[in-house]
Design an enzyme around this catalytic site. Structure first.
Site, mmCIF file in Angstrom:
data_model
loop_
_atom_site.group_PDB
_atom_site.id
_atom_site.type_symbol
_atom_site.label_atom_id
_atom_site.label_comp_id
_atom_site.label_asym_id
_atom_site.label_seq_id
_atom_site.Cartn_x
_atom_site.Cartn_y
_atom_site.Cartn_z
ATOM 1 N N SER A 252 0.833 -1.195 0.000
ATOM 2 C CA SER A 252 0.000 0.000 0.000
ATOM 3 C C SER A 252 0.865 1.242 0.000
ATOM 4 C CB SER A 252 -0.898 0.009 1.232
ATOM 5 O OG SER A 252 -0.089 0.269 2.354
ATOM 6 N N LYS A 253 0.229 2.311 -0.457
ATOM 7 C CA LYS A 253 0.920 3.582 -0.607
ATOM 8 C C LYS A 253 1.628 4.044 0.668
ATOM 9 C CE LYS A 253 -2.551 5.513 -2.995
ATOM 10 N NZ LYS A 253 -3.479 6.501 -3.463
ATOM 11 N N ARG A 254 1.035 3.687 1.800
ATOM 12 C CA ARG A 254 1.599 4.196 3.046
ATOM 13 C C ARG A 254 2.974 3.603 3.353
ATOM 14 N NH1 ARG A 254 -1.446 2.475 7.047
ATOM 15 N NH2 ARG A 254 -2.778 1.391 5.568
#
Ligand code: GLU
Length: 469
Positions: A252-254
């Site tokens: 995920s982007k995080r």
């Protein structure tokens, strides 16, 4: 004929790394079998459409050297390759399903559907359509159509049926039709849903292998029902594992950059990224971690992919990329570095200087963006303040005088003179070199100092000492 495809939706900034992985496996499988690889754009979700996303996805694929045989911008015999240009087809086929009683009109209003959902949730049931319009009489249907009541068309999922999905890497998976909702096939705006369009297109485009991410596995029984209703042969299904972060959470982007072109912007080589992606869930029979495409073509078999969520570790990718850099010939590396800075940093580095510095950093850099970390000082004078060298102030002038005297500006001569000077003023060799390194490169860590000074030349080195601010 083996025909594979990816069917990206232009709903994000760029091609997702997971989609790049899927694309590569599809491409590889087509090439391995002398087949064709197709790109189809699934742009039927008009609300999530991002302008420019399609162009970005296609250009990113090309930057990774994943060239498709058929697609929206290259054409092919089975086009159009953009679903928004195929609307009349979907309409025709969905009406065929109605004729066969495998689908039905649903005139329920949004308010009614919300009510149903609310009630089911309150009853602790998984919200789904309650089948209200499934058994409308012909008369009721005709009246509604005549009145122009907005409608969707739903799949009439048969009751009490076991649906078998045969997955190339997961084996047989059985789904119970009672758990499947009467899925919308055609929306009220006349656009098909993913389920309808994907089946019609995969069939019409003669896709032999539907190779896609695991997240679509639960949709596959719905697709199988559609194939059966149309009386079409099934393609071979293969659901690839989803990439994870090293801590096992979904990529995920995080936690990690997820857009494929980010890796190019950082100066990773496309072939290194793809090499690493192949290792997600698959291993070389001889456990090699680095191999080129031709070798991969020989040893790869899609059936050997493992289904446990593989971890995408950027540190490992850096290592692989570094190995690729070391394998590259210096002249090629030079053009790659020049091109990288032109394209991604709008900088035209001096080719000759790049060529001279390559032997100094080839063993150290892991990606092209590291090059400027190490070598910026060759191209621009670092801003070094005399004040920051306070303690060393007393011998900076001695360094200057000593270097000025050198007529034979070579690495060993510079080295010997500095060692001699250190001894004379009573400091450690490491200290004098650190001071000089800071002055010349602006950093505590740099490529080999004497070699760097030779590349910069005597005049420039002396200037850097004189110009300390
Ligand atoms: N449009 C879907 C996606 O965005 C395609 C899924 C499939 O390959 O069937 O990934």
């Amino acid at each position: 004929m083996i025909r594979t495809r990816i069917a990206p939706s232009p709903t994000g900034e760029d091609l997702h790394l997971g989609n790049l992985y899927t694309a590569y496996i599809n491409y590889l499988w087509a090439k391995k079998n002398h087949g064709k690889f197709i790109v189809r754009i699934e742009d039927t979700d008009r609300q999530r459409l991002v302008p420019g996303a399609e162009e970005k996805i296609l250009s990113t694929l090309k930057k990774f050297n994943i060239f498709y045989d058929e697609g929206p911008d290259v054409g092919g015999d089975f086009g159009p390759y953009r679903q928004s240009e195929r609307l009349s087809l979907y309409k025709k086929y969905v009406l065929e399903l109605i004729g066969k009683e495998a689908a039905y009109y649903c005139f329920c209003s949004k308010e009614r559907l919300d009510e149903v959902r609310k009630k089911m949730t309150a009853d602790k049931k998984i919200p789904r359509y309650d089948g209200h319009c499934r058994y409308l009489s012909k008369k009721e249907i005709d009246e509604n159509l005549k009145k122009g009541t907005p409608y969707v068309i739903r799949l009439k999922v048969p009751k009490n049926k076991k649906i078998k999905v045969n997955d190339l890497i997961r084996g047989e998976i059985i789904f119970d039709s009672n758990n499947i909702d009467d899925q919308v096939l055609l929306k009220s705006d006349g656009y098909p849903t993913y389920h309808l369009a994907v089946v019609i297109d995969d069939y019409l485009m003669r896709i032999s292998h539907v190779i896609r991410a695991e997240e679509w596995l639960s949709s596959t029984p719905k697709h199988i029902l559609l194939y059966q209703a149309f009386d079409w042969p099934l393609p071979i299904f293969c659901h690839l594992p989803i990439l994870r972060n090293p801590d096992r959470s979904k990529l995920s982007k995080r936690k990690n950059p997820v857009w494929a072109s980010w890796y190019l912007q950082q100066g990773f080589l496309p072939e290194a990224v793809l090499n690493y992606l192949t290792l997600m869930g698959w291993s070389h029979p001889e456990q090699k971690e680095i191999f080129d495409f031709d070798e991969l073509l020989k040893v790869f078999d899609i059936k050997d992919i493992q289904t446990v969520g593989p971890a995408f570790d950027p540190v490992k990718l850096e290592w692989i990329n570094g190995e690729y850099i070391r394998k590259t010939q210096n002249s090629k590396l030079k053009s790659q570095i020049l091109k990288y800075y032109q394209v991604y940093h709008k900088k035209n580095l001096q080719a000759e200087l790049v060529e001279q510095t390559i032997p100094l950093i080839k063993e150290r850099i892991k990606k092209f963006s590291d090059y400027s970390e190490y070598c910026q000082f060759f191209f621009e004078r670092p801003a070094v303040q005399r004040l920051s060298l306070l303690k060393e102030n007393h011998y900076i002038n001695n360094i200057y005088q000593e270097l000025e005297k050198i007529t034979d500006w070579k690495t060993d001569v510079i080295g010997e003179r500095m060692v001699r000077l250190a001894k004379k003023i009573g400091i450690k060799n490491s200290e004098i070199f650190m001071t000089l390194r800071l002055i010349i490169t602006g950093k505590k860590i740099s490529p080999p100092l004497n070699e760097s000074m030779v590349i910069l030349g005597k005049k420039e080195c002396l200037e850097r000492i004189k110009n300390l601010s």
